[in-house]
Design a protein around this motif. Structure first.
Motif, PDB file in Angstrom:
ATOM      1  N   TYR A 218      -3.696  -8.795  21.833  1.00  4.73           N
ATOM      2  CA  TYR A 218      -4.328  -7.612  22.405  1.00  4.73           C
ATOM      3  C   TYR A 218      -5.791  -7.368  21.787  1.00  4.73           C
ATOM      4  CZ  TYR A 218       0.679  -5.724  22.939  1.00  4.73           C
ATOM      5  OH  TYR A 218       1.708  -5.497  23.562  1.00  4.73           O
ATOM      6  N   PHE A 226      -2.934   7.269  26.675  1.00  2.00           N
ATOM      7  CA  PHE A 226      -1.908   6.849  27.335  1.00  2.00           C
ATOM      8  C   PHE A 226      -0.822   6.112  26.845  1.00  2.00           C
ATOM      9  CE2 PHE A 226      -5.631   7.668  30.282  1.00  2.00           C
ATOM     10  CZ  PHE A 226      -4.907   8.064  31.156  1.00  2.00           C
ATOM     11  N   GLN A 248      -8.396   0.953  16.620  1.00  2.00           N
ATOM     12  CA  GLN A 248      -8.278   0.681  17.960  1.00  2.00           C
ATOM     13  C   GLN A 248      -9.629   1.174  18.693  1.00  2.00           C
ATOM     14  OE1 GLN A 248      -4.929   2.789  19.690  1.00  2.00           O
ATOM     15  NE2 GLN A 248      -3.441   1.261  18.612  1.00  2.00           N
ATOM     16  N   LYS A 275      -5.949  -3.396  27.307  1.00  2.00           N
ATOM     17  CA  LYS A 275      -5.136  -2.356  27.141  1.00  2.00           C
ATOM     18  C   LYS A 275      -5.853  -1.136  26.895  1.00  2.00           C
ATOM     19  CE  LYS A 275      -0.948  -1.089  24.698  1.00  2.00           C
ATOM     20  NZ  LYS A 275      -0.406  -1.244  23.439  1.00  2.00           N
ATOM     21  N   VAL A 300      -0.024   0.643  30.776  1.00  4.38           N
ATOM     22  CA  VAL A 300       0.633   1.394  29.637  1.00  4.38           C
ATOM     23  C   VAL A 300       1.615   2.364  30.093  1.00  4.38           C
ATOM     24  CG1 VAL A 300      -0.979   0.325  28.060  1.00  4.38           C
ATOM     25  CG2 VAL A 300      -0.956   2.649  28.821  1.00  4.38           C
TER      26      VAL A 300
HETATM   27  N1  LIG Z   1       0.672  -1.526  18.326  1.00  6.49           N
HETATM   28  C1  LIG Z   1       1.983  -1.063  19.104  1.00  6.49           C
HETATM   29  C2  LIG Z   1       1.818  -0.964  20.423  1.00  6.49           C
HETATM   30  N2  LIG Z   1       1.894  -1.985  21.419  1.00  6.49           N
HETATM   31  C3  LIG Z   1       1.975  -1.499  22.642  1.00  6.49           C
HETATM   32  C4  LIG Z   1       1.775  -0.098  22.705  1.00  6.49           C
HETATM   33  C5  LIG Z   1       1.421   0.663  23.892  1.00  6.49           C
HETATM   34  C6  LIG Z   1       2.255   0.201  25.045  1.00  6.49           C
HETATM   35  C7  LIG Z   1       2.431   1.412  26.110  1.00  6.49           C
HETATM   36  O1  LIG Z   1       1.852   2.393  25.762  1.00  6.49           O
HETATM   37  O2  LIG Z   1       3.106   1.146  27.091  1.00  6.49           O
HETATM   38  C8  LIG Z   1       1.501   0.352  21.130  1.00  6.49           C
HETATM   39  C9  LIG Z   1       1.200   1.741  20.861  1.00  6.49           C
HETATM   40  C10 LIG Z   1       0.006   1.987  19.870  1.00  6.49           C
HETATM   41  O3  LIG Z   1      -0.834   1.350  19.762  1.00  6.49           O
HETATM   42  O4  LIG Z   1       0.090   3.182  19.403  1.00  6.49           O
END
Ligand SMILES: NCc1[nH]cc(CCC(=O)O)c1CC(=O)O
Ligand SMILES: [Mg+2]
Length: 353
Positions: A218, A226, A248, A275, A300
Motif C-alpha cells: 500500500y 472512506f 497516512q 488507496k 475501499v
Molecule cells: N491499515 C488497515 C487497513 N487496511 C485496509 C484498510 C481500509 C480498507 C477499506 O476501507 O475498505 C485499512 C483501514 C485504515 O487504514 O484505517
C-alpha cells in the motif's frame, strides 16, 4: 478547420441559434456519434476492458462457526467464520477470481496496546489462510500487514506519548509478515504506511526462505474518510483514538505519492497500490505512467458503501454504477482492483457483462 480540443476558430462567431433551428442537415464531416451507433460498433472501438483477472476480493473473518454476520455499513458484505470464508474462497475459485484478501475482526478481549494477537500463529487470519490454501491451493491469498485490527487504540502501529513509533512498529510488522508467510500467505500487503517497512519485510522473508512470497505495498495510502465502514467491519471504529494523519498521506498531494511509490519499489515491492480509488484516479494514472509497475487500486469500503447504499435505496442503478466504477480504474491505468464488488462483478462478467 483550426481546432485543438476547443471551439474551432471559424465557429467563434457563427450564428448558433440559426443552425440549431435549421431543418437542413449540418455540414459535418466528422460525427463522433457514428462510432456509437450500435453495440457492435461500440465494442469494436472500446479502449479498455474489465476482466475477472483484474479482481481481488477482500473478505472479513470472525471467530465462530457457520457464521455470516452482516456489516451494516456495507450492504451485502458479511463477516465470515473461517468455515464460511472457505466457502467464499470456493465461490471465488469457481468464478476464477485470482486472489482474495483477508481482514480479521479480532475479539476485543484479544486486543492490546501492542497488537500482540497479530503475532499469534493461530490467529484468525492464519487459521483462514491455512484452511483456504488446504482446500483451494490454486487461489492467491493476500494478507494485510498492519496492527490496527489487533490494537486496543485502533492505530496501525505502536504508540508512545501519543506518537506512532516508526522503527519499533516496523520490527513488529516484520514478525507479523513472517507469521503470515509461515501460514501459507502468497502476498504480503503492508498497509501501515510506516517508512522502511517494505525493505525490512523483504529482507526478513528472504532470510527465512520465503523467496517467492510477493509484496504488494500500500504505497500511496491516503488518510481518508472512506475507510469508515471498514473500521466498523474490523471493530476499530469506536476505539480509534484521533486520526492517522501522521502516517497516512495528505489528500492534497500527488508528487508525494510518486516519492512513496519509488521508495517501495526500491525496497523490493513487487506490486504497488493506490488507496482509496475513485477520489485518486489521477494518482493511479501518474503512478502507472511513471513506474510501469503492476499497479493496483483499492476501491475501499466507503466507496463500496456509497454505491451499494444508493443502489439499495433505488437512487442509482447499482450494477451499472459498479461496472462503471471498475472500468474507470482500468481507464486510469490500474492492472487490478481490490473491491468488495469482486464476486458480483465476476458473476456479471461471466454472464457476458
Ligand atoms: N491499515 C488497515 C487497513 N487496511 C485496509 C484498510 C481500509 C480498507 C477499506 O476501507 O475498505 C485499512 C483501514 C485504515 O487504514 O484505517
Ligand atoms: Mg512509504
Amino acid at each position: 478547420m483550426a481546432i485543438k480540443f476547443g471551439r474551432p476558430i471559424e465557429m467563434r462567431d457563427a450564428p448558433r441559434r440559426q443552425a440549431a433551428l435549421a431543418s437542413t442537415p449540418l455540414d459535418l464531416a466528422i460525427r463522433p456519434r457514428r462510432n456509437r451507433k450500435a453495440e457492435w460498433a461500440r465494442r469494436l472501438v472500446r479502449e479498455n476492458v474489465l476482466t475477472t483477472d483484474d479482481l481481488i476480493w477482500p473478505m472479513f473473518v470472525v471467530d465462530g462457526h457457520n457464521t455470516r454476520a452482516p456489516v451494516v455499513s456495507m450492504p451485502g458484505v458479511d463477516r465470515l467464520s473461517v468455515d464460511q470464508a472457505v466457502r467464499d474462497a470456493e465461490r471465488a475459485a469457481k468464478l476464477n477470481i485470482p486472489c482474495i484478501a483477508l481482514f480479521p475482526y479480532t475479539e476485543p478481549s484479544l486486543r492490546d496496546e501492542h497488537g500482540s494477537e497479530a503475532l499469534n500463529p493461530n490467529n484468525l487470519v492464519c487459521q483462514s489462510v491455512r484452511a483456504i490454501k488446504k482446500e483451494f491451493p490454486e487461489i492467491g491469498v493476500l494478507c494485510d500487514v498492519a496492527l490496527d485490527p489487533f490494537t486496543s487504540h485502533g492505530h496501525d502501529g505502536l504508540i508512545e506519548d501519543g506518537r506512532i513509533l516508526n522503527d519499533e512498529t516496523v520490527a513488529v510488522l516484520v514478525k507479523q509478515a513472517l507469521v503470515q508467510a509461515e501460514a501459507g500467505c502468497d502476498v504480503i500487503a503492508p498497509s501501515d504506511m510506516m517508512d522502511g517497512r517494505v525493505g525490512a519485510i523483504r529482507q526478513a522473508l528472504d532470510e527465512a526462505g520465503f523467496l517467492d512470497v510477493q509484496i504488494m505495498s500500500y504505497a500511496a495510502k491516503y488518510a481518508s474518510a472512506f475507510y469508515g465502514p471498514f473500521r466498523d467491519a474490523i471493530g476499530s471504529a469506536k476505539t480509534l483514538t484521533g486520526d492517522k494523519r501522521t502516517y497516512q498521506m495528505d489528500s492534497a498531494n500527488s508528487d508525494e505519492a510518486l516519492r512513496e511509490v519509488e521508495l517501495d519499489i526500491a525496497e523490493g515491492a513487487d506490486m504497488v497500490m493506490v488507496k482509496p480509488g475513485m477520489p485518486y484516479l489521477d494518482v493511479v494514472r501518474r503512478v502507472k505512467d511513471t513506474f510501469a509497475m503492476p499497479t493496483f487500486v483499492y476501491q475501499v469500503s466507503g466507496e463500496y458503501a456509497m454505491i451499494a447504499g444508493a443502489a439499495a435505496n433505488g437512487w442509482i442503478d447499482g450494477d451499472h454504477a459498479m461496472m462503471e466504477s471498475l472500468l474507470g480504474f482500468k481507464r486510469a491505468g490500474a492492472d487490478g482492483i481490490l473491491t468488495y464488488f469482486a464476486p458480483k462483478a465476476a458473476e456479471k462478467l461471466k454472464a457476458g457483462g
